[in-house]
Scaffold this motif. Sequence first.
Motif, PDB file in Angstrom:
ATOM      1  N   ALA A   1       0.838  -1.208   0.000  1.00 34.86           N
ATOM      2  CA  ALA A   1       0.000   0.000   0.000  1.00 34.86           C
ATOM      3  C   ALA A   1       0.868   1.251   0.000  1.00 34.86           C
ATOM      4  CB  ALA A   1      -0.919  -0.006   1.220  1.00 34.86           C
ATOM      5  N   ILE A   2       1.947   1.227   0.813  1.00 30.07           N
ATOM      6  CA  ILE A   2       2.835   2.391   0.892  1.00 30.07           C
ATOM      7  C   ILE A   2       3.578   2.600  -0.417  1.00 30.07           C
ATOM      8  CG2 ILE A   2       4.943   3.224   2.025  1.00 30.07           C
ATOM      9  CD1 ILE A   2       3.827   1.896   4.626  1.00 30.07           C
ATOM     10  N   GLU A   3       3.911   1.488  -1.132  1.00 29.86           N
ATOM     11  CA  GLU A   3       4.579   1.620  -2.427  1.00 29.86           C
ATOM     12  C   GLU A   3       3.674   2.344  -3.429  1.00 29.86           C
ATOM     13  OE1 GLU A   3       5.962  -2.107  -3.900  1.00 29.86           O
ATOM     14  OE2 GLU A   3       7.213  -2.500  -2.141  1.00 29.86           O
ATOM     15  N   ARG A   4       2.346   2.072  -3.350  1.00 36.19           N
ATOM     16  CA  ARG A   4       1.411   2.708  -4.259  1.00 36.19           C
ATOM     17  C   ARG A   4       1.199   4.180  -3.880  1.00 36.19           C
ATOM     18  NH1 ARG A   4      -3.414  -1.612  -5.659  1.00 36.19           N
ATOM     19  NH2 ARG A   4      -2.064  -3.436  -5.977  1.00 36.19           N
ATOM     20  N   ASP A   5       1.260   4.471  -2.584  1.00 42.76           N
ATOM     21  CA  ASP A   5       1.034   5.853  -2.148  1.00 42.76           C
ATOM     22  C   ASP A   5       1.901   6.115  -0.919  1.00 42.76           C
ATOM     23  OD1 ASP A   5       0.220   8.326  -1.358  1.00 42.76           O
ATOM     24  OD2 ASP A   5      -1.886   7.804  -1.031  1.00 42.76           O
ATOM     25  N   THR A   6       3.084   6.705  -1.106  1.00 37.56           N
ATOM     26  CA  THR A   6       3.999   6.944   0.015  1.00 37.56           C
ATOM     27  C   THR A   6       3.426   7.926   1.023  1.00 37.56           C
ATOM     28  OG1 THR A   6       5.093   8.688  -1.251  1.00 37.56           O
ATOM     29  CG2 THR A   6       6.053   6.463  -1.353  1.00 37.56           C
ATOM     30  N   GLY A   7       2.410   8.677   0.640  1.00 34.09           N
ATOM     31  CA  GLY A   7       1.794   9.630   1.561  1.00 34.09           C
ATOM     32  C   GLY A   7       0.625   9.042   2.329  1.00 34.09           C
ATOM     33  N   TYR A   8       0.483   7.727   2.281  1.00 32.48           N
ATOM     34  CA  TYR A   8      -0.644   7.053   2.946  1.00 32.48           C
ATOM     35  C   TYR A   8      -0.303   6.910   4.439  1.00 32.48           C
ATOM     36  CZ  TYR A   8      -4.435   3.550   3.372  1.00 32.48           C
ATOM     37  OH  TYR A   8      -5.565   2.859   3.719  1.00 32.48           O
ATOM     38  N   THR A   9      -0.606   7.964   5.235  1.00 31.26           N
ATOM     39  CA  THR A   9      -0.163   8.037   6.634  1.00 31.26           C
ATOM     40  C   THR A   9      -0.738   6.899   7.474  1.00 31.26           C
ATOM     41  OG1 THR A   9      -0.073  10.430   6.417  1.00 31.26           O
ATOM     42  CG2 THR A   9       0.000   9.547   8.649  1.00 31.26           C
ATOM     43  N   GLU A  10      -2.023   6.566   7.229  1.00 32.42           N
ATOM     44  CA  GLU A  10      -2.648   5.513   8.045  1.00 32.42           C
ATOM     45  C   GLU A  10      -1.894   4.189   7.900  1.00 32.42           C
ATOM     46  OE1 GLU A  10      -4.155   7.606   6.138  1.00 32.42           O
ATOM     47  OE2 GLU A  10      -5.576   8.691   7.409  1.00 32.42           O
ATOM     48  N   ALA A  11      -1.352   3.933   6.717  1.00 35.33           N
ATOM     49  CA  ALA A  11      -0.595   2.688   6.504  1.00 35.33           C
ATOM     50  C   ALA A  11       0.704   2.706   7.299  1.00 35.33           C
ATOM     51  CB  ALA A  11      -0.310   2.495   5.015  1.00 35.33           C
ATOM     52  N   HIS A  12       1.368   3.859   7.343  1.00 28.73           N
ATOM     53  CA  HIS A  12       2.590   3.974   8.143  1.00 28.73           C
ATOM     54  C   HIS A  12       2.283   3.746   9.636  1.00 28.73           C
ATOM     55  CE1 HIS A  12       5.218   5.253   4.902  1.00 28.73           C
ATOM     56  NE2 HIS A  12       4.352   6.195   4.530  1.00 28.73           N
TER      57      HIS A  12
ATOM     58  N   LYS B   1      -0.249   2.045  10.925  1.00 29.49           N
ATOM     59  CA  LYS B   1      -0.586   0.639  11.175  1.00 29.49           C
ATOM     60  C   LYS B   1       0.670  -0.232  11.104  1.00 29.49           C
ATOM     61  CE  LYS B   1      -3.934  -0.679  12.009  1.00 29.49           C
ATOM     62  NZ  LYS B   1      -4.497  -0.962  13.362  1.00 29.49           N
ATOM     63  N   LEU B   2       1.584   0.116  10.191  1.00 34.32           N
ATOM     64  CA  LEU B   2       2.839  -0.644  10.087  1.00 34.32           C
ATOM     65  C   LEU B   2       3.633  -0.525  11.396  1.00 34.32           C
ATOM     66  CD1 LEU B   2       4.487  -2.367   8.111  1.00 34.32           C
ATOM     67  CD2 LEU B   2       5.602  -0.262   7.327  1.00 34.32           C
ATOM     68  N   GLY B   3       3.661   0.689  11.953  1.00 33.43           N
ATOM     69  CA  GLY B   3       4.344   0.865  13.241  1.00 33.43           C
ATOM     70  C   GLY B   3       3.731  -0.009  14.324  1.00 33.43           C
ATOM     71  N   GLN B   4       2.384  -0.090  14.333  1.00 36.76           N
ATOM     72  CA  GLN B   4       1.701  -0.926  15.335  1.00 36.76           C
ATOM     73  C   GLN B   4       2.079  -2.394  15.189  1.00 36.76           C
ATOM     74  OE1 GLN B   4      -2.482   0.677  14.682  1.00 36.76           O
ATOM     75  NE2 GLN B   4      -2.581   0.082  16.829  1.00 36.76           N
ATOM     76  N   VAL B   5       2.124  -2.874  13.942  1.00 37.27           N
ATOM     77  CA  VAL B   5       2.437  -4.289  13.718  1.00 37.27           C
ATOM     78  C   VAL B   5       3.877  -4.577  14.143  1.00 37.27           C
ATOM     79  CG1 VAL B   5       2.559  -6.142  12.016  1.00 37.27           C
ATOM     80  CG2 VAL B   5       0.781  -4.392  11.823  1.00 37.27           C
ATOM     81  N   TYR B   6       4.782  -3.680  13.818  1.00 41.35           N
ATOM     82  CA  TYR B   6       6.175  -3.870  14.251  1.00 41.35           C
ATOM     83  C   TYR B   6       6.271  -3.866  15.790  1.00 41.35           C
ATOM     84  CZ  TYR B   6       8.202  -3.526   9.568  1.00 41.35           C
ATOM     85  OH  TYR B   6       8.570  -3.763   8.260  1.00 41.35           O
ATOM     86  N   GLU B   7       5.493  -2.998  16.439  1.00 35.47           N
ATOM     87  CA  GLU B   7       5.431  -3.024  17.915  1.00 35.47           C
ATOM     88  C   GLU B   7       4.963  -4.393  18.392  1.00 35.47           C
ATOM     89  OE1 GLU B   7       4.104   0.002  20.939  1.00 35.47           O
ATOM     90  OE2 GLU B   7       3.303   0.917  19.114  1.00 35.47           O
ATOM     91  N   PHE B   8       3.878  -4.865  17.774  1.00 36.51           N
ATOM     92  CA  PHE B   8       3.265  -6.126  18.176  1.00 36.51           C
ATOM     93  C   PHE B   8       4.239  -7.290  18.000  1.00 36.51           C
ATOM     94  CE2 PHE B   8       0.738  -9.887  16.835  1.00 36.51           C
ATOM     95  CZ  PHE B   8       0.037 -10.114  18.015  1.00 36.51           C
ATOM     96  N   THR B   9       5.065  -7.229  16.974  1.00 41.17           N
ATOM     97  CA  THR B   9       6.003  -8.326  16.696  1.00 41.17           C
ATOM     98  C   THR B   9       7.385  -8.062  17.313  1.00 41.17           C
ATOM     99  OG1 THR B   9       6.543  -7.289  14.569  1.00 41.17           O
ATOM    100  CG2 THR B   9       4.829  -9.005  14.575  1.00 41.17           C
ATOM    101  N   ARG B  10       7.470  -7.067  18.163  1.00 34.57           N
ATOM    102  CA  ARG B  10       8.694  -6.746  18.896  1.00 34.57           C
ATOM    103  C   ARG B  10       9.876  -6.452  17.966  1.00 34.57           C
ATOM    104  NH1 ARG B  10       8.472 -10.827  24.179  1.00 34.57           N
ATOM    105  NH2 ARG B  10       6.406 -10.138  24.886  1.00 34.57           N
ATOM    106  N   GLN B  11       9.615  -5.566  17.034  1.00 30.27           N
ATOM    107  CA  GLN B  11      10.661  -5.069  16.137  1.00 30.27           C
ATOM    108  C   GLN B  11      10.716  -3.544  16.301  1.00 30.27           C
ATOM    109  OE1 GLN B  11      10.799  -7.164  12.127  1.00 30.27           O
ATOM    110  NE2 GLN B  11       8.740  -7.776  12.786  1.00 30.27           N
TER     111      GLN B  11
END
Length: 601
Positions: free
Chosen positions: A19-30, A32-42
Amino acid sequence: MQAFAQRQAVETINLLNQAIERDTGYTEAHLKLGQVYEFTRQPEQALEAYQRAIRQQPDKPSSGLAYQFVGVYLLKRGQYSQVIPYLERFSKFFAPHSAQGKRVERLLQTARFGQQAIQNPLSVKPQPLPAAVQAYPSQYFPVLTADEQTIVFTVLKPEGDEDLMTATRQAEAWSAPVSLAANINTVRNEGTPSLSADGRTLVFTACNERNGLGSCDLYITKKTGNAWSDPQNLGAVINTSGWESQPALSADGRRLYFVSDRPGGVGRRDIWCSDLGDDGEWKKPYNLKTINTPFDEASPFIHANGRTMFFASDGLVGMGGYDLFMADSTANGWSNPQNLGYPINTADDQAALFVTANGTRAYYSHEEAGDKQRSKLYVFDLPESIREKIKPVSYVKGIIADAKSKKPLNATIELIDLATNQVVTRVKSDSETGQYTAVLPSGGEYALYVQVPGYLFKSLSFDFTQKREGEALALSVPLEPIVSTDKGGPKSETLNNIFFETGRFDLAEKSRTELERLVQFLQQNPKVQVEIAGHTDDRGDAAANLELSKKRAQAVVNYLAKAGIPATRIRSAGYGETKPLVANDTDENRRLNRRIDWRIL
């Protein structure tokens, strides 16, 4: 979102990146990505994702989650300068006095304090204790005797059991650690010890014991000769159904600080204090309300001077997590805690600190991240800026024994402040070895009394009004029995805390402590008769010196008579300069010769 709900983390990250590759300005995707990385301890990847979201929408409330993570994560890494701009912008999302606004402001205070502390570091060079002592993957919570010759600490064994270990020092070499005692260490956990200055009283924490009152309780054990007594639960006055741990004994073992989550505190885990009564029972603990915060306090340590406390807190402004602080007990309560500064404190949690009696060195443990978590013991010289705030103490140690038979004696040793006539320290000598250690505060005049029933008491005088640095003294004390086997009877003892103005015979007020001890001795031994003898040095006219010595001895006898001692039991004598203890060739020797002696008739 479907993949995330089904906890398919790898698939979620893949789809979000598409999704971010299609639209780098897609803030909600960034976000959510941060949340998933938190969840997976990265956390590193989470940081990058959240920072991108913040750059795109820095002022939108939806970025609050990103600000929250970035602020806390950078603080934990000690990146204070980088985190301040994030926290300053984040703080504008909330009303100043709202709960969240206060929380962000607290993070900002931490960042600004940490930035300032790093810019003004202390000169601290920790050195690990020798490898011989560090025999386990993890060793921590070190405590030492006043002479720094014995160390006790907690170890975590590979099988997960915590035990108490001890090592001793000969010259500069430490021995390998050994189990403190078979009757102290069990298959359950024992740890966080605290020692009296003489190393013969120990309080420690044991958890999930059969005779425990709560999850973790405090226990006490005493050493006689080389054997430790079976540990005793400190009872329901100290221990509750909750959690008690991290004890800190005063040098004489008569005051106990500890951490508890019992009701009635300021925060969740607070520092409490209890005093040992004359009946040998601990009194109801009281909360150190001016030290404790609504957050957690931990690992108190009371210096041998009895007034300076070192402790950890995550509720006071520091560098993040638990920082180490110091505060002084004064006539008006505890002083405002002072942060010990960088690099003693860092962004990591600081556990505990032990400071030597003379205030020059500190021992602590430090966790080292690696393949396996390890904790080692370290020592460092305290920076002058901290040393000058600590009132150092000396200590006196030796053996108390019968002057004739050399048999070790179980004596009571009391240190009295001559200005206040208050007991500063009260300790006992070891009944098997006669060994004792007593702490001597600096900055005052003190009387030290050594007493055993059936013996003449010994009085010693210490004037530290002009001294700051703690100095160790070796002083073995032979005591004369009241009933002597010698034909001449017991030898005379000097009353070292009787004071007169030069050339005068009226007793100085600070002589009261000594005179009351003599009265007490005569009351406890009603059949004893004594001679009080006055002596001078060789300065001045011999006849005048003889007369002065008689009047000084008579002044003491008059005091005893007023206190109710029958005149038939006391007599005075003056010997002037005729019986010097040492040659009258120095000022110090002349001081020794100007004295009041007493002996059994």
